[in-house]
Structure formats: C-alpha cells, structure tokens
Design an enzyme around this catalytic site. Structure first.
Site, PDB file in Angstrom:
ATOM      1  N   ASP A 183       0.823  -1.217   0.000  1.00 25.58           N
ATOM      2  CA  ASP A 183       0.000   0.000   0.000  1.00 25.58           C
ATOM      3  C   ASP A 183       0.857   1.267   0.000  1.00 25.58           C
ATOM      4  O   ASP A 183       2.076   1.209   0.176  1.00 25.58           O
ATOM      5  CB  ASP A 183      -0.955   0.006   1.214  1.00 25.58           C
ATOM      6  CG  ASP A 183      -0.270  -0.376   2.526  1.00 25.58           C
ATOM      7  OD1 ASP A 183       0.982  -0.315   2.584  1.00 25.58           O
ATOM      8  OD2 ASP A 183      -0.966  -0.717   3.480  1.00 25.58           O
ATOM      9  N   ASN A 235      -7.233  -2.752  14.564  1.00 24.18           N
ATOM     10  CA  ASN A 235      -8.620  -3.114  14.233  1.00 24.18           C
ATOM     11  C   ASN A 235      -8.678  -4.332  13.307  1.00 24.18           C
ATOM     12  O   ASN A 235      -9.725  -4.634  12.742  1.00 24.18           O
ATOM     13  CB  ASN A 235      -9.341  -1.922  13.591  1.00 24.18           C
ATOM     14  CG  ASN A 235      -8.720  -1.493  12.262  1.00 24.18           C
ATOM     15  OD1 ASN A 235      -7.776  -2.120  11.781  1.00 24.18           O
ATOM     16  ND2 ASN A 235      -9.243  -0.428  11.675  1.00 24.18           N
ATOM     17  N   HIS A 252      -6.937  -4.767  10.472  1.00 24.29           N
ATOM     18  CA  HIS A 252      -6.717  -4.557   9.032  1.00 24.29           C
ATOM     19  C   HIS A 252      -5.409  -5.204   8.570  1.00 24.29           C
ATOM     20  O   HIS A 252      -4.477  -5.376   9.359  1.00 24.29           O
ATOM     21  CB  HIS A 252      -6.803  -3.072   8.638  1.00 24.29           C
ATOM     22  CG  HIS A 252      -5.668  -2.192   9.036  1.00 24.29           C
ATOM     23  ND1 HIS A 252      -5.851  -0.930   9.555  1.00 24.29           N
ATOM     24  CD2 HIS A 252      -4.318  -2.346   8.973  1.00 24.29           C
ATOM     25  CE1 HIS A 252      -4.685  -0.361   9.779  1.00 24.29           C
ATOM     26  NE2 HIS A 252      -3.734  -1.201   9.438  1.00 24.29           N
ATOM     27  N   GLU A 291      -9.503  -2.112   5.583  1.00 20.00           N
ATOM     28  CA  GLU A 291     -10.133  -1.809   6.864  1.00 20.00           C
ATOM     29  C   GLU A 291     -11.345  -2.719   7.095  1.00 20.00           C
ATOM     30  O   GLU A 291     -11.823  -3.366   6.157  1.00 20.00           O
ATOM     31  CB  GLU A 291     -10.586  -0.333   6.856  1.00 20.00           C
ATOM     32  CG  GLU A 291      -9.445   0.676   6.698  1.00 20.00           C
ATOM     33  CD  GLU A 291      -8.616   0.861   7.972  1.00 20.00           C
ATOM     34  OE1 GLU A 291      -8.606  -0.024   8.840  1.00 20.00           O
ATOM     35  OE2 GLU A 291      -7.968   1.919   8.080  1.00 20.00           O
TER      36      GLU A 291
HETATM   37  C1  GLP Z   1      -0.470   0.322   8.845  1.00 22.39           C
HETATM   38  C2  GLP Z   1      -0.148  -0.429   7.529  1.00 22.39           C
HETATM   39  C3  GLP Z   1      -0.201  -1.917   7.732  1.00 22.39           C
HETATM   40  C4  GLP Z   1       0.471  -2.255   9.046  1.00 22.39           C
HETATM   41  C5  GLP Z   1      -0.359  -1.746  10.186  1.00 22.39           C
HETATM   42  C6  GLP Z   1       0.309  -1.885  11.539  1.00 22.39           C
HETATM   43  O1  GLP Z   1      -1.502   1.230   8.795  1.00 22.39           O
HETATM   44  N1  GLP Z   1      -0.909  -0.085   6.369  1.00 22.39           N
HETATM   45  O2  GLP Z   1       0.428  -2.559   6.640  1.00 22.39           O
HETATM   46  O3  GLP Z   1       0.583  -3.637   9.190  1.00 22.39           O
HETATM   47  O4  GLP Z   1      -0.828  -0.435   9.959  1.00 22.39           O
HETATM   48  O5  GLP Z   1       1.321  -0.953  11.728  1.00 22.39           O
HETATM   49  P1  GLP Z   1       2.461  -1.127  12.772  1.00 22.39           P
HETATM   50  O6  GLP Z   1       3.313  -2.256  12.303  1.00 22.39           O
HETATM   51  O7  GLP Z   1       3.200   0.171  12.790  1.00 22.39           O
HETATM   52  O8  GLP Z   1       1.801  -1.455  14.079  1.00 22.39           O
END
Ligand code: GLP
Length: 235
Positions: A62, A128, A130, A135
């Site tokens: 993404d 959440n 995702h 989402e």
């Molecule tokens: C982000 C990304 C995800 C990621 C998630 C968790 O928003 N789009 O790919 O896995 O949130 O982030 P983090 O690893 O910083 O907890």
C-alpha cells in the site's frame, strides 16, 4: 495456520528472515512487502544478511494517497531507507500516491500483481484487524483500490506525523483477494495493543469485520507474535 510465539521483535524478525531465506532457496522470485513498525527488525535482518535480491521482484501492499515518494512519511521512502538502498531488487513496485489519475494507477497496480504472483507476503496487522489498508468491512474479493482509512487507523498512524491533521485520509491498497493469492503469508504482531486483533484473527469467526480473519482460509500462513500479542490466546 501455524503460530510461533517469540521473545521479542528481534527474535520474530529472525524467524521471518529464516522462512524467507528458505523460500528463496527453493526458488521464490516475488516478495510482497509491508511497512509499519512491525517488520523493522525483519528488514534489519535482511539488510545484514548476505542475501542478494537483484534477481527478485518486490511488490508492496500500500501507499498513502497524496504523499510524494520523497516525503519521509511515504511508504516508498520507508522502503528505500529500510531495505532497497542496501538491498536493491531487480524491480520494486509500490502504488504511486501522487498519481493524477487514481483509477489508472489502481489498474496499473492490479496488472503488476497479475504479472508477478507473490511467493511470500509479509504482513503486519492493524489494531482493528486490518491487513494492508483493508479496513473492517473490506470485501474478501477486493483487489487494489483507493480506500478510506478508518478513524482508528488515522489515530494509530498519527504518531509518525508532526500533526494528526497531516495523516492522509486515503491510501491505495492491495485488496484482500490479492493478499490471499500469495503462496505463503507471514504475519507478524508485537505488543499487547495487537492482542485483541490476534485473538480474533486466530480464533474468531471469519468475517470482514476483522479483515485478517480471512487468513484462516489460506493454506500456508505463519503467524509470528511475541507474548504480549499472544496474551489473549488460550495456551
Ligand atoms: C499500517 C499499515 C499496515 C500495518 C499496520 C500496523 O496502517 N498499512 O500494513 O501492518 O498499519 O502498523 P504497525 O506495524 O506500525 O503497528
């Protein structure tokens, strides 16, 4: 679904590294990559390794809409710093968050995914549930598209920005179907703020209310977590 509980992120990064190294040895050519804090230790292991990615392709999950590649908050910038500058790939794809025509950009990205089937996909998980930026409520048949970020995701990601108002409200994200087409999926989760999502992912109903639960339907998934992320699971 295989679950591995590790001491900390470093140990988790090492486990993920070993799985990826083994897959490359066995002929994997396309890696699906993720951003966020979760894969940082894993990328450090890759950087410090003697693995050579110059014959490989990477495809990222993404990118934020509206951020240029050189913006330090963009996922392209993150990937350059954490991996590509030390370990270049033959080609590394991310969505272009500044594309003028987002519809065309989405179509371009789906063509890239069709041309480069992912051998190993790295995932983190949102609080959440995702995956990528799919989402809650995302269709399990979804492909790459422009998504609106959930208010809780914007709040969670605000820590990387000077002002909460600077967090983009939209992203281009691979879809759930795209993620599910990867041959092998490695999801990492660290910290007690992920415990609820991890519990639902592993033991909850498969439901778009918790997008990661779809992984229960995938034939080759490895969940790597620390004890804090595993604290809501039964022994
Ligand atoms: C982000 C990304 C995800 C990621 C998630 C968790 O928003 N789009 O790919 O896995 O949130 O982030 P983090 O690893 O910083 O907890």
């Amino acid at each position: 679904m295989k679950t591995i509980i590790v001491k900390d992120e470093q140990a988790g990064g090492q486990v993920a590294f070993e799985i990826v190294a083994e897959k490359l040895q066995a002929g994997a050519k396309v890696l699906g990559l993720a951003t966020g804090s979760t894969p940082l230790a894993f990328y450090k292991k890759l950087r410090e390794s003697d693995l050579d990615f110059r014959g490989l392709t990477s495809v990222n999950l993404d990118e934020y809409v509206g951020l240029a590649a050189k913006d330090p908050q963009s996922y392209r910038y993150f990937m350059d710093k954490e991996l590509f500058e030390s370990k270049p790939f033959a080609q590394s794809f991310l969505p272009d968050g500044l594309a003028e025509d987002l519809t065309a950009e989405v179509a371009r990205y789906n063509q890239i995914l069709d041309a480069h089937p992912i051998d190993v996909q790295i995932l983190g998980i949102g609080q959440n549930g995702h995956i990528g930026f799919n989402e809650p409520g995302s269709d399990f048949e979804s492909r790459t598209r422009v998504v609106d970020l959930a208010p809780s995701t914007i709040a969670a990601n605000a820590r990387f920005f000077e002002e909460p108002s600077q967090v983009p409200k939209q992203a281009i994200s691979m879809g759930i179907r795209d993620i599910m087409q990867a041959k092998t999926i490695i999801l990492m989760a660290y910290g007690s703020n992920k415990a609820e999502a991890v519990e639902q992912l592993i033991t909850g109903p498969v439901s778009s209310a918790l997008p990661a639960s779809v992984l229960q339907h995938h034939a080759d998934v490895i969940i790597i977590m620390d004890e804090a992320a595993a604290e809501k699971l039964e022994a």
